[in-house]
Design a protein around this motif. Structure first.
Motif, PDB file in Angstrom:
ATOM      1  N   SER A  33     -77.351 -26.013 111.806  1.00 46.61           N
ATOM      2  CA  SER A  33     -78.147 -26.965 112.583  1.00 46.61           C
ATOM      3  C   SER A  33     -77.212 -27.628 113.594  1.00 46.61           C
ATOM      4  O   SER A  33     -76.284 -26.978 114.102  1.00 46.61           O
ATOM      5  N   ALA A  72     -74.736 -30.024 113.490  1.00 47.43           N
ATOM      6  CA  ALA A  72     -73.294 -30.088 113.222  1.00 47.43           C
ATOM      7  C   ALA A  72     -72.700 -28.681 113.149  1.00 47.43           C
ATOM      8  O   ALA A  72     -71.619 -28.422 113.697  1.00 47.43           O
ATOM      9  N   ASP A 119     -80.161 -21.836 105.705  1.00 48.56           N
ATOM     10  CA  ASP A 119     -81.323 -21.446 104.894  1.00 48.56           C
ATOM     11  C   ASP A 119     -82.631 -21.447 105.686  1.00 48.56           C
ATOM     12  O   ASP A 119     -83.619 -20.885 105.241  1.00 48.56           O
ATOM     13  N   GLU A 120     -82.640 -22.080 106.872  1.00 53.33           N
ATOM     14  CA  GLU A 120     -83.860 -22.026 107.685  1.00 53.33           C
ATOM     15  C   GLU A 120     -83.846 -20.709 108.466  1.00 53.33           C
ATOM     16  O   GLU A 120     -82.779 -20.207 108.819  1.00 53.33           O
ATOM     17  N   ARG A 159     -83.786 -32.256 115.873  1.00 51.34           N
ATOM     18  CA  ARG A 159     -84.781 -32.944 115.035  1.00 51.34           C
ATOM     19  C   ARG A 159     -85.377 -34.211 115.660  1.00 51.34           C
ATOM     20  O   ARG A 159     -86.565 -34.491 115.434  1.00 51.34           O
ATOM     21  N   LYS A 198     -91.339 -37.554 117.478  1.00 50.08           N
ATOM     22  CA  LYS A 198     -91.706 -38.238 118.730  1.00 50.08           C
ATOM     23  C   LYS A 198     -92.549 -37.284 119.579  1.00 50.08           C
ATOM     24  O   LYS A 198     -93.760 -37.150 119.371  1.00 50.08           O
ATOM     25  N   ALA A 253     -76.909 -20.905 100.775  1.00 47.20           N
ATOM     26  CA  ALA A 253     -75.699 -20.847  99.945  1.00 47.20           C
ATOM     27  C   ALA A 253     -76.069 -21.503  98.618  1.00 47.20           C
ATOM     28  O   ALA A 253     -76.690 -22.576  98.615  1.00 47.20           O
ATOM     29  N   ARG A 274     -89.100 -33.288 108.186  1.00 54.78           N
ATOM     30  CA  ARG A 274     -87.668 -33.045 108.388  1.00 54.78           C
ATOM     31  C   ARG A 274     -87.469 -31.803 109.274  1.00 54.78           C
ATOM     32  O   ARG A 274     -86.617 -31.774 110.138  1.00 54.78           O
ATOM     33  N   ASP A 309     -74.596 -35.117 108.682  1.00 54.38           N
ATOM     34  CA  ASP A 309     -75.291 -36.029 107.762  1.00 54.38           C
ATOM     35  C   ASP A 309     -74.769 -35.946 106.330  1.00 54.38           C
ATOM     36  O   ASP A 309     -74.930 -36.886 105.561  1.00 54.38           O
ATOM     37  N   TRP A 337     -77.583 -38.582 115.005  1.00 53.78           N
ATOM     38  CA  TRP A 337     -77.350 -37.443 115.878  1.00 53.78           C
ATOM     39  C   TRP A 337     -75.920 -37.441 116.441  1.00 53.78           C
ATOM     40  O   TRP A 337     -75.211 -36.438 116.357  1.00 53.78           O
TER      41      TRP A 337
END
Ligand SMILES: Cc1cc2nc3c(=O)[nH]c(=O)nc-3n(C[C@H](O)[C@H](O)[C@H](O)COP(=O)(O)OP(=O)(O)OC[C@H]3O[C@@H](n4cnc5c(N)ncnc54)[C@H](O)[C@@H]3O)c2cc1C
Length: 467
Positions: A26, A28, A50-51, A58, A63, A93, A142, A299, A318
């Motif tokens: 994502s 990071a 995993d996505e 995000r 918004k 993982a 999310r 995060d 962010w």
């Protein structure tokens, strides 16, 4: 060969060789990969996510996407540069073996690494009753799929939406409902919206803002249960004061959970607040000893911050994911004398009910607040947070251009109350208690305890607390 030439040769070799694996594809993970290649890393790079999607952004999900302005699949993160990597998307993982230096994947494959970056972020906390959570019309937000599903519900003009939890995301969802003219009830256990992040004084202003925009705001209350119809669709929320709110959409906005379960047994300092690391992103093992080959960013990281008495900060912002990833990736491919610290002053923004809310520093670190500029009545102001005579954070409502002024004061450990900016000073500049929730209230956060008596046995261990 001179010493300088030898060091340069060493750095070149370090950057050319080895296998780097990033887990978490994502914000990071992507920014780290770009930095690694940008700094000249030419070894093998594997990115595991995993996505099933390429990295996407995000903040627009709660918004522009919910409003229907931007489709959920148009949120792909812009690429800062080409990244030559082996992308393994759609596979999680599930384990880490630090002895053999392998990441275990859900499909059984094992991926070897020389240096590993953990960037697995957080996920939304689900409504705790699984049967009620499974009712149609009950949502969390999310991922881009979550946002697409919720946007579809909003486009079908629901009779009422119930939002559980008035943190930033819950408040943004409520704001979108009002913009779309959808009736919305917000139920918040605390005394006001945003109270955990910004305290009760600002929470009170946020509460008035919500009510003025037609939100049915119920504070100091919980939702005890959700009820559905015979078709399995949610129809009402039962509140802790015995009242019932009819609704056909419920958004549980209950905060997030760090994605650390896959690290169980790895011996890393991974727990409720994420993976502990130093200010350069090097992970700590469970005993607090820094590792050489495992790094953390975004995060899921928590690191000590010099400005906040070296307390470990876990940030879900962010900016923190971007700058933390850049610093950490730099450190992954440089020798120790060239390591950089991630000293970003925390900051975030949020748009709700037509107001642009921005903050810098760590507001809950303060115990006092003072309005320093503008007018609360006009909802266009700046306020500073202080602790023991120094400024530790600031918040602005539609006054973001002044944030930089406060950021510089915070960085220099400036006095509290801060010196007047010389512009737009309010009549009342008396500090008052910032009214954060009582930190002494017991929580379900696990403790770290020490076990063993002999020096060779003495180690740390996470123990879940049950309250
Ligand atoms: C709706 C919403 C609105 C937001 N708005 C704002 C805002 O206005 N301002 C602001 O500052 N911040 C905002 N944020 C926060 C910001 O988006 C995050 O700080 C940022 O996404 C963090 O990036 P990350 O890469 O660390 O983690 P994430 O974006 O959470 O990415 C982690 C990735 O790792 C994957 N993963 C997890 N476990 C595994 C595993 N075991 N194996 C493989 N992959 C795994 C996850 O699925 C995910 O794709 C918002 C967040 C959300 C959800």
């Amino acid at each position: 060969m001179t010493l300088r030439a030898t060091v340069a040769e060493l750095v070149r070799e370090f950057r050319a060789s080895g296998r780097i694996v990033i887990v978490g594809a994502s914000l990071a993970g992507l920014r780290a990969a770009e930095t690694l290649r940008g700094e000249g890393f030419t070894g093998s790079l594997t990115i595991i996510g995993d996505e099933p999607y390429e990295p996407y952004d995000r903040p627009p999900l709660s918004k522009q996407v919910l409003k229907g302005w931007v489709p959920a699949d148009h949120t792909k993160l812009p690429r800062m540069r080409e990244v030559d990597a082996d992308w393994r998307l759609g596979v999680a993982a599930v384990g880490l073996d630090r002895v053999t230096k392998r990441v275990r994947l859900a499909d059984g494959e094992e991926v070897p690494y020389d240096r590993l970056l953990i960037a697995t972020g957080t996920r939304a906390r689900q409504w705790p009753n699984p049967d009620e959570a499974a009712l149609e019309g009950v949502h969390t937000i999310r991922s881009r799929d979550d946002a697409a599903r919720l946007q579809k519900e909003f486009s079908e003009s629901p009779s009422r939406v119930v939002v559980i939890g008035a943190g930033f995301i819950g408040s943004e969802v409520a704001s979108v409902c009002r913009e779309l003219d959808i009736p919305v009830t917000v139920v918040e256990r605390g005394s006001a919206p945003l109270v955990g992040a910004l305290g009760g004084v600002i929470g009170g202003i946020a509460a008035r803002l919500q009510r003025d925009h037609g939100v049915d705001l119920r504070c100091g209350l919980g939702v005890s249960s959700l009820e559905g119809d015979s078709g399995g669709h949610v129809r009402r929320a039962c509140l802790s004061d015995g009242t019932v709110v009819d609704a056909d959409v419920v958004v549980a906005s209950l905060g997030s959970i760090r994605n650390v379960e896959w690290l169980e047994g790895s011996g890393l300092a991974a727990g409720f607040w994420g993976v502990g690391c130093d200010a350069g992103g090097r992970a700590f093992d469970i005993n607090g000893v820094v590792t050489d080959s495992v790094f953390v960013a975004g995060d899921v990281a928590r690191a000590p911050h010099v400005l906040y008495e070296y307390q470990f900060l876990a940030m879900e912002h962010w900016d923190n994911a971007v700058f933390g990833a850049e610093v950490t990736a730099h450190n992954m491919v440089n020798l120790e004398p060239h390591y950089r610290p991630h000293l970003l002053l925390p900051g975030f923004w949020s748009g709700q009910f037509g107001v642009n809310i921005k903050s810098v520093g760590v507001p809950p670190f303060g115990d006092e607040i003072v309005f320093t500029q503008g007018s609360v009545e006009d909802r266009r102001f700046a306020a500073a947070y202080g602790r023991r005579g120094r400024i530790v954070a600031a918040v602005t409502f539609d006054h973001g251009k002044w944030l930089e002024y406060y950021a510089r004061l915070i960085e220099r450990s400036g006095p509290f109350p801060p010196p007047p900016s010389g512009w737009d000073q309010p009549a009342d500049t008396e500090p008052m208690p910032a009214e954060f929730p009582d930190p002494r209230v017991p929580t379900a956060i696990p403790d770290v305890v020490l076990t063993g008596h002999a020096p060779s046995e003495r180690t740390a261990e996470f123990r879940p607390r049950r309250h």
